[in-house]
Scaffold this active site. Structure first.
Site, PDB file in Angstrom:
ATOM      1  N   HIS A  98      52.276  30.529  38.832  1.00 25.13           N
ATOM      2  CA  HIS A  98      50.829  30.767  38.913  1.00 25.13           C
ATOM      3  C   HIS A  98      50.337  30.358  40.297  1.00 25.13           C
ATOM      4  O   HIS A  98      50.375  29.189  40.651  1.00 25.13           O
ATOM      5  CB  HIS A  98      50.105  29.966  37.832  1.00 25.13           C
ATOM      6  CG  HIS A  98      50.374  30.478  36.450  1.00 25.13           C
ATOM      7  ND1 HIS A  98      49.400  31.014  35.647  1.00 25.13           N
ATOM      8  CD2 HIS A  98      51.529  30.570  35.746  1.00 25.13           C
ATOM      9  CE1 HIS A  98      49.934  31.405  34.511  1.00 25.13           C
ATOM     10  NE2 HIS A  98      51.224  31.137  34.531  1.00 25.13           N
ATOM     11  N   CYS A 148      47.465  30.170  41.428  1.00 27.94           N
ATOM     12  CA  CYS A 148      46.287  29.285  41.465  1.00 27.94           C
ATOM     13  C   CYS A 148      46.735  27.818  41.451  1.00 27.94           C
ATOM     14  O   CYS A 148      45.967  26.934  41.822  1.00 27.94           O
ATOM     15  CB  CYS A 148      45.325  29.576  40.324  1.00 27.94           C
ATOM     16  SG  CYS A 148      45.998  29.397  38.679  1.00 27.94           S
ATOM     17  N   CYS A 151      45.411  35.715  37.187  1.00 29.53           N
ATOM     18  CA  CYS A 151      44.795  34.788  36.249  1.00 29.53           C
ATOM     19  C   CYS A 151      43.290  35.047  36.174  1.00 29.53           C
ATOM     20  O   CYS A 151      42.651  35.360  37.176  1.00 29.53           O
ATOM     21  CB  CYS A 151      45.091  33.337  36.619  1.00 29.53           C
ATOM     22  SG  CYS A 151      43.992  32.609  37.827  1.00 29.53           S
ATOM     23  N   GLU A 152      42.779  34.939  34.978  1.00 32.55           N
ATOM     24  CA  GLU A 152      41.365  35.263  34.786  1.00 32.55           C
ATOM     25  C   GLU A 152      40.445  34.146  35.261  1.00 32.55           C
ATOM     26  O   GLU A 152      39.244  34.328  35.323  1.00 32.55           O
ATOM     27  CB  GLU A 152      41.087  35.589  33.321  1.00 32.55           C
ATOM     28  CG  GLU A 152      41.220  34.421  32.375  1.00 32.55           C
ATOM     29  CD  GLU A 152      40.959  34.859  30.923  1.00 32.55           C
ATOM     30  OE1 GLU A 152      41.154  36.052  30.624  1.00 32.55           O
ATOM     31  OE2 GLU A 152      40.576  33.998  30.121  1.00 32.55           O
ATOM     32  N   HIS A 153      41.016  33.000  35.625  1.00 31.06           N
ATOM     33  CA  HIS A 153      40.170  31.897  36.076  1.00 31.06           C
ATOM     34  C   HIS A 153      39.916  31.922  37.579  1.00 31.06           C
ATOM     35  O   HIS A 153      38.863  31.484  38.027  1.00 31.06           O
ATOM     36  CB  HIS A 153      40.810  30.558  35.691  1.00 31.06           C
ATOM     37  CG  HIS A 153      41.050  30.425  34.222  1.00 31.06           C
ATOM     38  ND1 HIS A 153      42.236  30.007  33.684  1.00 31.06           N
ATOM     39  CD2 HIS A 153      40.237  30.701  33.175  1.00 31.06           C
ATOM     40  CE1 HIS A 153      42.148  30.011  32.366  1.00 31.06           C
ATOM     41  NE2 HIS A 153      40.946  30.431  32.032  1.00 31.06           N
ATOM     42  N   HIS A 154      40.915  32.407  38.366  1.00 33.87           N
ATOM     43  CA  HIS A 154      40.786  32.385  39.825  1.00 33.87           C
ATOM     44  C   HIS A 154      41.071  33.722  40.494  1.00 33.87           C
ATOM     45  O   HIS A 154      41.001  33.824  41.711  1.00 33.87           O
ATOM     46  CB  HIS A 154      41.754  31.345  40.420  1.00 33.87           C
ATOM     47  CG  HIS A 154      41.590  29.970  39.871  1.00 33.87           C
ATOM     48  ND1 HIS A 154      42.305  29.506  38.800  1.00 33.87           N
ATOM     49  CD2 HIS A 154      40.759  28.966  40.240  1.00 33.87           C
ATOM     50  CE1 HIS A 154      41.951  28.266  38.528  1.00 33.87           C
ATOM     51  NE2 HIS A 154      41.009  27.913  39.376  1.00 33.87           N
ATOM     52  N   GLN A 182      48.658  33.336  30.685  1.00 36.74           N
ATOM     53  CA  GLN A 182      50.028  33.674  30.302  1.00 36.74           C
ATOM     54  C   GLN A 182      50.244  33.601  28.785  1.00 36.74           C
ATOM     55  O   GLN A 182      50.961  34.417  28.204  1.00 36.74           O
ATOM     56  CB  GLN A 182      51.007  32.752  31.030  1.00 36.74           C
ATOM     57  CG  GLN A 182      52.466  33.124  30.767  1.00 36.74           C
ATOM     58  CD  GLN A 182      53.429  32.284  31.569  1.00 36.74           C
ATOM     59  OE1 GLN A 182      53.117  31.875  32.688  1.00 36.74           O
ATOM     60  NE2 GLN A 182      54.599  32.023  31.019  1.00 36.74           N
TER      61      GLN A 182
HETATM   62 ZN    ZN Z   1      44.064  30.315  37.713  1.00 32.60          ZN
END
Ligand code: ZN
Length: 196
Positions: free
Chosen positions: A156, A158, A87-90, A128
């Protein structure tokens, strides 16, 4: 699509390893202790593999097609393509399976290329929803079939290893183009085939 614009000047391998050492120390460990001696280079090597999708161009391998299919006109579905993304956030793993279908017009593509298409987009930083849309739109644009259907199920990490700590939840996303979007019979055929 989804590629960084500053790729002409990527950081060096040494700079990447230095960044890993900084994160190890920031986490509370000591990157100079013997057990962590080779960790920065292993992490950098792992990144090269996990994010190799930035170096691949699906437009290239999807253009090798076959038209000798004796009039085959039904849905082509490749089920249960396993993938690992991040995931590009975490930078946490997204682990799941993808189902990719298309309704050929005059040409078909090698079946392994559909798995490779999933892998190319998985091996980039993702959300996703976007990964689902990218697989569908790329197959639609390059192969130009009557329609494309993509369904992705993933966990996910995260969500399961941090934050809300919810384990075992699956996120499902779908993207339909052409006949799968416009014709209920074709769409139902996709979901019927998924049940087998
Ligand atoms: Zn994430």
């Amino acid at each position: 699509m989804n590629k960084p614009t500053n790729i002409a000047l990527p950081p060096s391998r040494e700079e990447a390893m230095h960044a890993v050492k900084t994160l190890l120390d920031w986490a509370g460990d000591d990157h100079t202790r013997p057990g962590l001696q080779d960790t920065p280079q292993r992490v950098v090597d792992a990144y090269r593999e996990w994010f190799s999708g930035y170096l691949e161009s699906p437009e290239e391998y999807l253009t090798r097609t076959f038209d000798d299919v004796d009039g085959y006109q039904d849905v082509v579905l490749v089920k249960d393509i396993p993938f690992t993304s991040f995931c590009e956030h975490h930078l946490a793993p997204i682990i799941g399976t993808a189902h990719v279908a298309y309704l050929p017009s005059d040409r078909v593509v090698g079946l392994s290329k559909l798995a490779r298409l999933v892998r190319t987009f998985a091996r980039r930083l993702q959300v996703q929803e976007r990964m689902t849309a990218q697989i569908a739109s790329t197959l639609q644009d390059v192969l130009n079939p009557e329609g494309v259907a993509v369904l992705i199920k993933a966990e996910h990490h995260c969500m399961s290893t941090r934050g809300v700590h919810v384990h075992g939840t699956e996120t499902i996303t779908t993207e339909m183009t052409g006949a799968f979007r416009d014709d209920p019979d074709t769409r139902n055929r996709f979901f019927e085939l998924l049940k087998h």
